[in-house]
Design an enzyme around this catalytic site. Structure first.
Site: not given
Length: 318
Positions: A72, A171, A175, A206
């Site tokens: 994890d 997000y 990045k 994906t």
């Protein structure tokens, strides 16, 4: 490129499924010993298909060597133990580290086009603890193994979301942080002959993305939906990593952000289905995605925007 990485030791984080799995498969097929990590060790124990055991089985079927390690990456202690295990089992050797692990895709793709103030503030941690902070922790421990050998390659998987709005503000910030971090790591590691770079795949088909496409989750964003529908396979970024790891002049690329589609052209390879994935710097592709197919028909495929133009287009200085 079977066997070109024989004897190399690699870590690919987040390889139960998706891009991480695709990278691990290609590295294993190229002859490397690949440690793969993720939370899903056994089949059927997660909401989406894929597990470390299944990835490991497929790598072995291709003739590669794989060691699955349940980890994890929100837990620093588990990350530390991963690198200690590699150090012990591989006599202190680590050649390639690919920081790919990311746990927020289901959340991001279920909340497309929601502004940040309508999202719970906790989404920051959900997006950036695993995917930004965990990448930094892995870089620290990975560099410590590579420095004594004066060689190595660290790759962070990032995206164009670093310079343009994609999904949401959390997000994009993550990045951008991933890219800046790897560029600074490259600056500090160059004296040790260790290359660091950020790799930007295009839209990748994906398991999670394919499921969301089927459900019509991207219908409100035509460009996003079309991009993913025509996207790369999960193994295309893997082919990129293999070619980068085999490049004797890799230090020339250290400190750079690199598009997967550009590497396909440079090294001369295609996706596993024989296609050449769309190049999102290609003017023809941009015109097609923005609803101008008639104009795209007259534009040669070789005309591309220079990489620096992206920074100029999406960064604003007063």
């Amino acid at each position: 490129m079977s066997g070109v990485l024989a004897g190399k030791v690699c870590i690919v984080t987040g390889a139960s499924r998706g891009v991480g799995k695709g990278i691990a498969l290609q590295l294993g097929e190229a002859g490397a010993t690949v440690y793969i990590t993720g939370r899903t060790l056994n089949p059927g124990s997660a909401d989406y298909p894929g597990s470390l055991q299944e990835t490991a089985k497929e790598i072995k079927q291709r003739g590669g060597q794989c060691i699955p390690v349940q980890c994890d990456h929100s837990d620093d202690t588990q990350i530390k133990k991963l690198f200690e295990r590699v150090e012990q089992e591989q006599e202190g050797r680590l050649d390639i580290l690919v920081n790919n692990v990311y746990s927020a895709i289901p959340t991001l793709t279920s909340k497309v086009n929601k502004p940040f103030w309508e999202l719970p503030p906790e989404i920051w941690d959900e997006v950036n603890v695993v995917g930004l902070r965990s990448h930094y922790i892995s870089c620290v421990y990975g560099a410590r193994l590579m420095i004594p050998h004066k060689k190595g390659l660290i790759i962070n998987i990032s995206s164009i979301g670093a310079v343009r709005h994609l999904f949401n503000a959390a997000y994009g910030a993550g990045k951008a942080g991933v890219d800046k971090m790897i560029l600074d790591c490259a600056e500090e590691l160059k004296i040790h002959n260790i290359a660091c770079l950020s790799l930007w795949p295009g839209p990748v088909k994906t398991e999670v993305i394919t499921d969301r496409l089927t459900q019509g989750k991207f219908d409100a964003d035509r460009m996003l939906a079309q991009g993913f529908a025509n996207g790369e396979s999960t193994e295309y970024p893997g082919k990129c990593v293999v070619h980068l790891a085999s490049d004797p002049n890799i230090m020339k690329k250290s400190g750079y952000i690199i598009f997967t589609c550009d590497l396909g052209g440079e090294y001369g390879f295609q996706d596993i289905d024989g296609r050449e994935p769309p190049n999102y710097k290609c003017i023809k592709t941009i015109l097609q995605l923005t609803g101008h197919p008639w104009l795209a028909a007259f534009v040669p495929k070789f005309l591309k925007l220079p990489s620096w133009s992206l920074a100029l287009a999406f960064h604003k200085f007063y």
